[in-house]
Design a protein around this motif. Structure first.
Motif, short mmCIF file in Angstrom:
data_model
loop_
_atom_site.label_atom_id
_atom_site.label_comp_id
_atom_site.label_asym_id
_atom_site.label_seq_id
_atom_site.Cartn_x
_atom_site.Cartn_y
_atom_site.Cartn_z
N GLU A 123 0.83 -1.19 0.00
CA GLU A 123 0.00 0.00 0.00
C GLU A 123 0.87 1.25 0.00
OE1 GLU A 123 -3.42 -1.79 3.02
OE2 GLU A 123 -2.29 -0.01 3.59
N VAL A 124 0.38 2.27 -0.66
CA VAL A 124 1.00 3.59 -0.58
C VAL A 124 -0.14 4.55 -0.24
CG1 VAL A 124 2.28 5.39 -1.77
CG2 VAL A 124 2.70 2.99 -2.36
N SER A 125 0.01 5.26 0.88
CA SER A 125 -1.00 6.25 1.25
C SER A 125 -0.41 7.63 1.07
CB SER A 125 -1.47 6.03 2.69
OG SER A 125 -0.39 6.09 3.58
N ARG A 126 -1.26 8.54 0.65
CA ARG A 126 -0.83 9.91 0.39
C ARG A 126 -1.86 10.85 1.02
NH1 ARG A 126 1.09 10.76 -5.44
NH2 ARG A 126 2.93 9.88 -4.48
N ALA A 127 -1.37 11.85 1.74
CA ALA A 127 -2.23 12.86 2.33
C ALA A 127 -1.92 14.21 1.68
CB ALA A 127 -2.02 12.94 3.83
N LEU A 128 -2.95 14.87 1.20
CA LEU A 128 -2.83 16.18 0.58
C LEU A 128 -3.47 17.21 1.51
CD1 LEU A 128 -3.97 15.23 -3.04
CD2 LEU A 128 -1.66 15.16 -2.08
N TYR A 129 -2.74 18.25 1.80
CA TYR A 129 -3.21 19.28 2.74
C TYR A 129 -3.46 20.59 2.01
CZ TYR A 129 -1.50 16.04 6.28
OH TYR A 129 -1.28 14.93 7.05
N TYR A 130 -4.67 21.12 2.20
CA TYR A 130 -5.07 22.43 1.72
C TYR A 130 -5.58 23.18 2.95
CZ TYR A 130 -5.04 20.02 -2.80
OH TYR A 130 -4.66 19.30 -3.90
N PRO A 131 -5.62 24.49 2.95
CA PRO A 131 -6.13 25.20 4.12
C PRO A 131 -7.55 24.75 4.49
CG PRO A 131 -5.06 26.73 2.61
CD PRO A 131 -5.17 25.41 1.90
N GLY A 132 -7.69 24.11 5.65
CA GLY A 132 -8.99 23.65 6.12
C GLY A 132 -9.49 22.38 5.47
N LEU A 133 -8.63 21.68 4.73
CA LEU A 133 -9.05 20.45 4.03
C LEU A 133 -7.87 19.48 3.94
CD1 LEU A 133 -11.13 18.90 2.22
CD2 LEU A 133 -10.17 20.17 0.27
N LYS A 134 -8.12 18.24 4.34
CA LYS A 134 -7.13 17.17 4.20
C LYS A 134 -7.80 16.06 3.39
CE LYS A 134 -4.51 13.77 6.89
NZ LYS A 134 -4.33 13.21 8.25
N ILE A 135 -7.11 15.61 2.34
CA ILE A 135 -7.61 14.53 1.50
C ILE A 135 -6.60 13.40 1.54
CG2 ILE A 135 -8.28 13.84 -0.84
CD1 ILE A 135 -9.06 16.78 -1.33
N GLU A 136 -7.08 12.20 1.89
CA GLU A 136 -6.21 11.04 1.96
C GLU A 136 -6.55 10.08 0.83
OE1 GLU A 136 -5.62 9.62 6.15
OE2 GLU A 136 -7.12 11.18 6.53
N LEU A 137 -5.50 9.59 0.18
CA LEU A 137 -5.65 8.67 -0.95
C LEU A 137 -4.87 7.40 -0.67
CD1 LEU A 137 -4.95 11.79 -2.29
CD2 LEU A 137 -6.18 10.60 -4.09
N LEU A 138 -5.27 6.32 -1.31
CA LEU A 138 -4.60 5.04 -1.14
C LEU A 138 -4.41 4.38 -2.49
CD1 LEU A 138 -3.69 2.85 1.00
CD2 LEU A 138 -5.95 1.84 0.66
N LYS A 139 -3.27 3.70 -2.63
CA LYS A 139 -2.99 2.90 -3.82
C LYS A 139 -2.47 1.56 -3.33
CE LYS A 139 0.82 3.60 -6.23
NZ LYS A 139 1.84 4.07 -7.18
N THR A 140 -3.00 0.49 -3.88
CA THR A 140 -2.52 -0.85 -3.54
C THR A 140 -2.00 -1.52 -4.81
OG1 THR A 140 -4.63 -1.97 -3.96
CG2 THR A 140 -4.28 -1.10 -1.73
N THR A 141 -1.41 -2.68 -4.64
CA THR A 141 -0.91 -3.42 -5.79
C THR A 141 -2.04 -3.67 -6.78
OG1 THR A 141 0.66 -4.50 -4.32
CG2 THR A 141 0.34 -5.51 -6.47
N GLU A 142 -3.24 -3.99 -6.27
CA GLU A 142 -4.38 -4.27 -7.15
C GLU A 142 -4.97 -3.01 -7.77
OE1 GLU A 142 -4.25 -5.57 -3.93
OE2 GLU A 142 -3.46 -7.47 -4.64
N MET A 143 -5.00 -1.91 -7.00
CA MET A 143 -5.63 -0.68 -7.47
C MET A 143 -4.77 0.05 -8.50
SD MET A 143 -7.07 0.63 -3.80
CE MET A 143 -7.32 2.31 -4.27
N ARG A 144 -3.50 0.07 -8.31
CA ARG A 144 -2.51 0.66 -9.23
C ARG A 144 -2.57 2.18 -9.35
NH1 ARG A 144 -1.06 -3.85 -13.62
NH2 ARG A 144 -1.44 -5.59 -12.25
N LYS A 145 -3.71 2.81 -9.00
CA LYS A 145 -3.82 4.26 -9.03
C LYS A 145 -4.39 4.73 -7.69
CE LYS A 145 -4.39 5.00 -13.95
NZ LYS A 145 -5.14 5.66 -15.00
N PHE A 146 -3.96 5.92 -7.28
CA PHE A 146 -4.46 6.49 -6.03
C PHE A 146 -5.94 6.80 -6.14
CE2 PHE A 146 0.04 7.49 -5.35
CZ PHE A 146 0.18 7.14 -4.02
N ALA A 147 -6.68 6.53 -5.03
CA ALA A 147 -8.10 6.87 -4.94
C ALA A 147 -8.37 7.44 -3.55
CB ALA A 147 -8.96 5.63 -5.17
N VAL A 148 -9.27 8.40 -3.48
CA VAL A 148 -9.63 9.03 -2.22
C VAL A 148 -10.30 8.02 -1.29
CG1 VAL A 148 -11.10 10.79 -1.12
CG2 VAL A 148 -9.86 11.33 -3.23
#
Length: 173
Positions: free
Chosen positions: A75-100
Motif C-alpha cells: 500500500e501507498v497512502s498519500r495525504a494532501l493538505y489544503y487550508p482547512g481540508l485534508k484529502i487522503e488517498l490510497l494505492k494498492t498493488t491491485e488498485m494501481r492508481k491512487f483513490a480518495v
C-alpha cells in the motif's frame, strides 16, 4: 500471520453479510451520506483532486508492505493538505492508481455536499436526515452517518451548536 489475515477477512465477511441479511429482512436502512467537496469524494482519483484543488500546501506519502498491510497487499497512502481540508488517498498493488479514501473538512471555505463549517445542527440534519447515532461529550456533539453501501463513515462534529469538522473515512480492513 497469513492465518490471522484470513481469520480477519472471514470475520469481516460475516459482519458484512449479517448487515446485508438484516437489511434484507426489514430492518431499518442506515442513513447514507455521499460526501463530496467540489465534486471530489470517495474513490476520486489523484489527478481529479489535483485538477479541482491544484497543488496542495503540503503532501505526505507513506508506504506499507503487504506483510504489515491489513489488505495483504503493498500500500501507498498519500495525504494532501489544503487550508482547512485534508484529502487522503490510497494505492494498492491491485488498485494501481491512487483513490480518495478519507477527507477532513475544517474550514467554511469548503462546501461539503451543501454544508460548511459554521452550519447548525438543524441545517446538517435537514440536509442529510436523521443521523444513525449522536454522541455528546465534553461540550461537543457528533452526528454519525455511513457512506453509500455502508463502506465507511461520515461524522459531523459540532461545538456550541456549530459545525467545526466533517470527517469521511472508508473502512479499509
Amino acid at each position: 500471520m497469513r492465518v490471522m489475515k484470513t481469520l480477519k477477512r472471514i470475520a469481516f465477511l460475516i459482519f458484512v453479510s449479517s448487515i446485508v441479511t438484516a437489511s434484507t429482512y426489514g430492518q431499518k436502512k442506515l442513513q447514507e451520506v455521499d460526501l463530496k467537496v467540489n465534486g471530489i469524494g470517495s474513490g476520486s482519483s489523484y489527478s481529479a483532486v489535483l485538477a479541482k484543488f491544484g497543488k496542495p500546501t503540503r503532501q505526505t506519502t507513506e508506504e506499507t508492505g503487504a506483510a504489515l498491510s491489513c489488505m495483504a497487499s503493498d500500500e501507498v497512502s498519500r495525504a494532501l493538505y489544503y487550508p482547512g481540508l485534508k484529502i487522503e488517498l490510497l494505492k494498492t498493488t491491485e488498485m494501481r492508481k491512487f483513490a480518495v479514501v478519507a477527507m477532513t473538512v475544517s474550514s467554511a471555505r469548503w462546501s461539503a455536499s451543501g454544508v460548511r463549517a459554521g452550519s447548525t445542527l438543524t441545517q446538517v440534519m435537514k440536509r442529510f436526515g436523521k443521523p444513525i447515532s449522536i454522541d455528546r461529550e465534553a461540550g461537543k456533539t457528533t452526528y454519525f452517518y455511513v457512506t453509500p453501501g455502508n463502506l465507511g463513515s461520515v461524522n459531523f462534529e459540532f461545538s456550541k451548536g456549530r459545525l467545526v469538522s466533517i470527517v469521511m473515512s472508508e473502512t479499509l480492513c
